[in-house]
Design an enzyme around this catalytic site. Sequence first.
Site, mmCIF file in Angstrom:
data_model
loop_
_atom_site.group_PDB
_atom_site.id
_atom_site.type_symbol
_atom_site.label_atom_id
_atom_site.label_comp_id
_atom_site.label_asym_id
_atom_site.label_seq_id
_atom_site.Cartn_x
_atom_site.Cartn_y
_atom_site.Cartn_z
ATOM 1 C CD GLU A 224 -13.019 -3.690 -22.688
ATOM 2 O OE1 GLU A 224 -13.080 -4.884 -23.030
ATOM 3 O OE2 GLU A 224 -13.983 -3.049 -22.211
ATOM 4 C CG HIS B 216 -2.132 0.832 1.116
ATOM 5 N ND1 HIS B 216 -2.186 1.977 0.360
ATOM 6 C CD2 HIS B 216 -3.361 0.710 1.693
ATOM 7 C CE1 HIS B 216 -3.394 2.527 0.472
ATOM 8 N NE2 HIS B 216 -4.119 1.773 1.275
#
Length: 448
Positions: A392, A171
């Site tokens: 996508e 993170h």
Amino acid sequence: MGSLDQTPPSLLQDLMVTTLRSTTISPKDKKERRWVFLSNIDKVLNFDVETITFFRTTAGLSREAVVEKLSSGIESVLGLYDSQAGRLGVNPADGRLAIDCTSAGVVLCVAESELKLEELGDLEYPNLSFRQLVAEKKGNVVAELGDIPLTTFQVTWFKCGGFALGICNNHITFDGLSFRTFLSNIAAMAADRPLTSLPCHDRHLLAARSPPQVTFEHPELRPLPPDYTSTSLFSMPAPRLRYYLFHLAADTISDLKNKCQQETKKYNPTGFNCVTAHLWRCKVLSSDSSSEHGKDWICTVAFAMDIRRRLNPPLPNEYAGNAVLSAYASASLFELEMAPFGLLVERVHEGAERITDAYIRSTVDWGETNIGVPHGDVLISSWWRLGFDDIEFPWGRPIYLCPVADPERDIVLLLPSIESDKGVNCLVPLKDDCVEKFKHFFYTYLEN
């Protein structure tokens, strides 16, 4: 109204995963070795986040073609994110934790499961066995600097032809928005499309002032000892918590917003603020603490907020680091139980509005002289509208992306639903003896 899985479904414990091979991917275009500064916000987030992205098909691509395109996309993108191919270390110039851009690379594993994707059951329900779909890192990300990749990828094939892309990422490198941009750029490069955006790597934009100027109190932060080294921030070792899935449909959220607006007659509340207020109330009232304190006990909810547009001047949307801070709201136990819902939503709204440029700078400066973590009686982290499902890839969009929810971190997670109703899944960590109380408050306050 919202709906709840009344009891956790029977969850698979063994996904029958076998690792086939692993490789290290280094940047396609290597840059000169350098140290990347980490802000005080980055440094406190030094722990791994595991995510799983599920794909139903490969859109006609062979297994080899999928792995090849993914590898190519990662290799190309690491040229832009050279710090991601580096290692954590201590910069000898200033003694600060930083990223050493060594071009050592990231790890990509390929594995297969003996199961079909549908045999995994409800993908939305938190299942710790999903961790088997993520390539493990060796060692401890705090204790062993210099030899642990910041990111690992794992492609796991299922018998049906679908697959999962598991990612384990520190993170310290990204917040949710910049992680989404990172994945979008990998998907674009894998499909031979232009980058979705060029990352901004100037983390000095969130550097502390010299000297530090802490001009606000920061009750949302809990100071820790200087030698604190745990990687399990927000952990609750005992008693063990379990995640329960609550779904709030879009029309239920709309009802909550209308209820708040009728009670306050001040502004149009956001769905996030309404959901946060509702969960805050239910989580506190169902906790053991509610019976241990008097009605004047002050209870706090802390929730992560993007600060890019709240700075002056604003940070670029493409800022490739952690640009999140904890906002907070407080109310007495009496108010949580008896006050109009609109009052609690207003408190959440006021907490968000508190995050101004001055407050952000004070928080960053606080981190220059303190080690601390977000603190609250209820902690909420939202993945709800980050848009991971819109990415996508060459083989299509994912059917679902979720973190591997760790019940030892007492954090409520807000996640998008697979269903297209625009509602939200609320993963709530609860002790076994608090579950029925939480259900009671959850539905009672929705109906009243």
